[in-house]
Design an enzyme around this catalytic site. Structure first.
Site, PDB file in Angstrom:
ATOM      1  N   TYR A  15       0.864  -1.187   0.000  1.00 16.09           N
ATOM      2  CA  TYR A  15       0.000   0.000   0.000  1.00 16.09           C
ATOM      3  C   TYR A  15       0.896   1.232   0.000  1.00 16.09           C
ATOM      4  CZ  TYR A  15      -3.780   3.096   1.685  1.00 16.09           C
ATOM      5  OH  TYR A  15      -4.708   4.093   1.834  1.00 16.09           O
ATOM      6  N   TYR A 169     -12.184  -4.640   7.028  1.00 14.94           N
ATOM      7  CA  TYR A 169     -10.886  -4.256   7.608  1.00 14.94           C
ATOM      8  C   TYR A 169     -11.051  -3.118   8.614  1.00 14.94           C
ATOM      9  CZ  TYR A 169      -6.244  -2.327   8.195  1.00 14.94           C
ATOM     10  OH  TYR A 169      -5.084  -1.865   8.771  1.00 14.94           O
ATOM     11  N   HIS A 170     -11.686  -2.046   8.178  1.00 15.80           N
ATOM     12  CA  HIS A 170     -11.766  -0.837   8.993  1.00 15.80           C
ATOM     13  C   HIS A 170     -12.722  -1.018  10.169  1.00 15.80           C
ATOM     14  CE1 HIS A 170     -10.765   0.019   4.816  1.00 15.80           C
ATOM     15  NE2 HIS A 170      -9.886   0.851   5.324  1.00 15.80           N
ATOM     16  N   LYS A 538     -11.481  17.247  15.784  1.00 16.09           N
ATOM     17  CA  LYS A 538     -10.756  16.576  14.694  1.00 16.09           C
ATOM     18  C   LYS A 538     -10.544  17.602  13.574  1.00 16.09           C
ATOM     19  CE  LYS A 538     -10.162  12.726  13.828  1.00 16.09           C
ATOM     20  NZ  LYS A 538      -8.858  12.012  13.882  1.00 16.09           N
ATOM     21  N   ASP A 542      -8.554  14.218   8.469  1.00 19.22           N
ATOM     22  CA  ASP A 542      -8.326  12.895   9.058  1.00 19.22           C
ATOM     23  C   ASP A 542      -9.631  12.352   9.630  1.00 19.22           C
ATOM     24  OD1 ASP A 542      -7.377  10.662  10.454  1.00 19.22           O
ATOM     25  OD2 ASP A 542      -6.842  11.875  12.199  1.00 19.22           O
ATOM     26  N   HIS A 544      -9.986   9.173  10.860  1.00 16.76           N
ATOM     27  CA  HIS A 544      -9.804   8.080  11.818  1.00 16.76           C
ATOM     28  C   HIS A 544     -10.161   8.598  13.214  1.00 16.76           C
ATOM     29  CE1 HIS A 544      -7.421   6.499   8.452  1.00 16.76           C
ATOM     30  NE2 HIS A 544      -7.715   5.322   8.959  1.00 16.76           N
TER      31      HIS A 544
END
Length: 670
Positions: A15, A169-170, A538, A542, A544
């Site tokens: 990646y 995945y996330h 935040k 981003d 996440h």
């Protein structure tokens, strides 16, 4: 042993992408020369969230976590001298997936490729963006339409392309248990297939072709027996859903096809050399079982909890795959778990629990309804909070973090500033200048005409791919394409899941949280403020938000009034909220590397409002040199992944509030 032909290895990817299209192209060609067998493109956050690099929200984010691609010229440079007809390319792109696929197709056409032979995957799973990764742009309905249009277009025009990679995945990164990971991913797949078949764009006899192009992107954690069983359960459930719900008779079309990136959540900043064995164990979970083996694997680098990996670090991860595939005897055997009573019992248990949860979500109206109601997000926030609590209590052991913490000096990180790669801060200005030159040189009338046609198509019911391809050819930019659709579809702010998350850590007498609650109450009394107020912000792009959510939940449980408005805010919006809510502390969470730009801006704006006595704390993946610079600029405290004790962090926040307000320190352990 009877001689048999070795199985073909899985696709091996790294990646990668950073700084500029030219720098990333050089990296790709170097990786391919090292034996990598597929490309996996990381795009920067402005590209992922539909902003051009000169937008206010893109400041500090350009080229940080991936490559900026704003227009056809960038895409040409990204794949220069790489024959796309011979390549298998994975693109981690979601809200703007249609746009990036259209650019990829046009570049392939310019290379003389037959687009029916293009192979690869666009991630294009918007549900997990609402839940965990935060690069969504449009509301669920229009997002599902974009996905539907892409799937039907590729099935009819680029038949070897995987138009969606449904991502569990996330979800695991956001705290999902194996049951949640399977159930939420399968519910997303059901929502997508139902929408595609309801659109009328696919004839009945092509349904199997659609199902055959649905792929998955899965996480593999360090509990590798459980993870391997999870993969077998995934395959069993997918086979059942596609056969029973959609009537797909061909077993090849029902096959569960997945790629994997092994777990990044479990990589530690403390004793980061231990991440190598974690990565190896996690890879085994998705390769040992032939009947549940990944079609493509990409591994993180040992130092990803510290910052951006260097090419050498990525090479190390590629070599781990190559040693397993080419030196071991793994590929010489049929499935080595066939007939195991232990494995079968675990898989059967997972299948039963997952089917119950899938049924529960269908009863709510499906995955999209469960996103909008906040059910899925609150479940993930709760699971993550419970996991963090187990780690803090020592019930879940992490070597080097909450046990076996003593260590010899680490030669790998002796010079931390060279142990990770940094992006030149001047890169952003160069990218912005290139963008402006592109806009100046294009046929402006054609660009505006194509955007008008896109809006008209979006307001109607036509497949949006044709209008998008014309926008690419006309020189439209990523931001312009996205804003045209925003004008028609609107934007969406996903539920945060914080307010509905249950208490994960008890505050009974004698517990660390009880001590911190006492500090919070005492400090609020000393200040005469009723309650201490913490703003969790935040800034930038981003998305996440896992760490920010966990801080917000624990601060709430410790007695704070928490202001958390979710992701994607400008420094100006954060400061305005801090002043309006009269908060006692501002906590900023940034994992994308844009802290050097955005944190000083927040500090300056707070000072300009006269709120310079409000302490600012920062958390994220922040190299030590940057942490020193932030503290020198006025940040009260910097927390990185090594600071895993959330209750202790909340205690530190109270200490900083007392210090900023000239109150005596409290001798209450925290």
């Amino acid at each position: 042993m009877t001689e048999r032909q070795k199985d073909r290895p899985w696709l091996m990817r790294t990646y990668a992408g950073h700084s500029t299209a030219e720098a990333s192209n050089e990296l790709y060609r170097r990786n391919l020369a090292k034996g990598q067998t597929g490309l996996s493109v990381a795009f920067d956050l402005p590209t992922q969230t539909g902003y051009d690099s000169d937008h206010i929200l893109a400041r500090g984010e350009v080229g940080r976590v991936g490559v900026p691609v704003a227009h056809l010229g960038d895409m040409r440079r990204l794949f220069r001298d790489i024959p796309l007809e011979q390549m298998n390319t994975s693109m981690t792109i979601n809200a703007t997936a249609m746009w990036l696929l259209a650019m990829y197709q046009v570049v392939a056409e310019e290379q003389g490729a037959d687009i029916t032979r293009l192979q690869g995957t666009t991630q294009n799973d918007i549900v997990k963006e609402y839940l965990s990764r935060g690069t969504h742009v449009f509301p669920p309905g229009p997002s599902l339409r974009l996905t539907t249009d892409m799937i039907t277009y590729t099935v009819n025009n680029i038949p070897k392309w995987n138009p969606i990679n449904i991502c569990s995945y996330h979800l695991q990164e956001a705290g999902a248990t194996p049951v949640q990971e399977i159930s939420y991913a399968m519910s997303t797949a059901i929502a997508v297939l139902d929408a595609v078949f309801a659109s009328g764009q696919v004839p009945e006899d092509r349904k199997g072709d659609v199902v055959a192009r649905i792929s998955f992107f899965v996480n593999a954690g360090v509990r590798f027996v459980e993870e391997m069983c999870k993969m077998r359960a995934f395959g069993r459930i997918w086979d059942r859903i596609t056969r029973e719900r959609y009537g797909i008779e061909n077993p090849k079309q029902r096959r569960f096809r997945y790629g994997v990136q092994v777990n990044s959540l479990g990589l530690t900043e403390a004793q980061p050399e231990n991440n190598v064995q974690r990565i190896v164990l996690e890879m085994l979970a998705v390769t040992l079982s032939k009947d549940a083996r990944a079609r493509a694997v990409q591994l993180p680098a040992w130092n990803e909890a510290l910052g951006l990996p260097r090419p050498w670090d990525q090479q190390w991860s590629l070599r781990i795959q190559q040693v397993l595939a080419h030196e071991s005897d793994l590929l010489e055997y049929d499935d080595i778990f066939a007939g195991s009573h232990v494995i079968e019992a675990k898989v059967s248990g997972l299948v039963t629990e997952c089917l119950e949860e899938i049924e529960r979500i269908q009863g709510m109206g499906g995955a999209m309804a469960a996103v909008e109601s906040g059910y899925l997000k609150s479940q993930l926030v709760s699971s993550h909070a419970e996991r963090r609590a187990r780690i803090e209590a020592g019930e879940e052991k992490i070597v080097g973090v909450n046990c076996y913490e003593s260590t010899e000096p680490n030669p790998l990180t002796a010079d931390l500033d060279t142990a990770i790669m940094t992006v030149d801060p001047a890169n952003e200005a160069r990218v912005v200048a290139s963008l402006h030159a592109w806009r100046d040189d294009r046929d402006e009338a054609r660009a505006q005409e194509s955007l008008s046609a896109l809006k008209k198509a979006a307001a109607g019911s036509d497949n949006l791919m044709a209008a998008t391809l014309e926008c690419v050819r006309a020189g439209v930019t990523t931001g312009e394409w996205s804003w045209a659709l925003r004008d028609v579809f609107g934007e969406f702010r996903a539920p945060t899941g914080v307010s509905s998350a249950p208490v994960a850590v008890t505050a009974e007498a004698g517990t660390p949280l009880a001590a911190v609650r006492a500090k919070v109450t005492r400090t609020a009394d000393d200040l005469g403020s009723g309650k201490l107020r913490l703003l969790v912000g935040k800034p930038g792009l981003d998305g996440h938000s896992n760490g920010a959510e966990q801080i917000a939940v624990r601060a709430r449980d410790a007695g704070f009034e928490v202001v958390y408005q979710g992701i994607r805010l400008t420094p100006e919006q954060i400061v305005s909220a801090a002043v309006a809510e009269d908060v006692h502390c501002v906590g900023l969470s940034i994992l994308s590397g844009s802290h050097a730009e955005l944190v000083p801006d927040v500090l300056a704006r707070l000072r300009a409002t006269g709120a310079d006595d409000v302490p600012v704390i920062v958390g994220g993946i922040i190299p030590s040199a940057d942490a020193t610079a932030l503290r020198a600029a006025g940040v009260a405290a910097v927390f990185t992944p090594k600071d895993f004790g959330i209750t202790e962090i909340i205690g530190r926040i109270v200490d900083e509030i007392r210090k900023a307000n000239h109150l005596d320190p409290l001798e209450v352990p925290a």
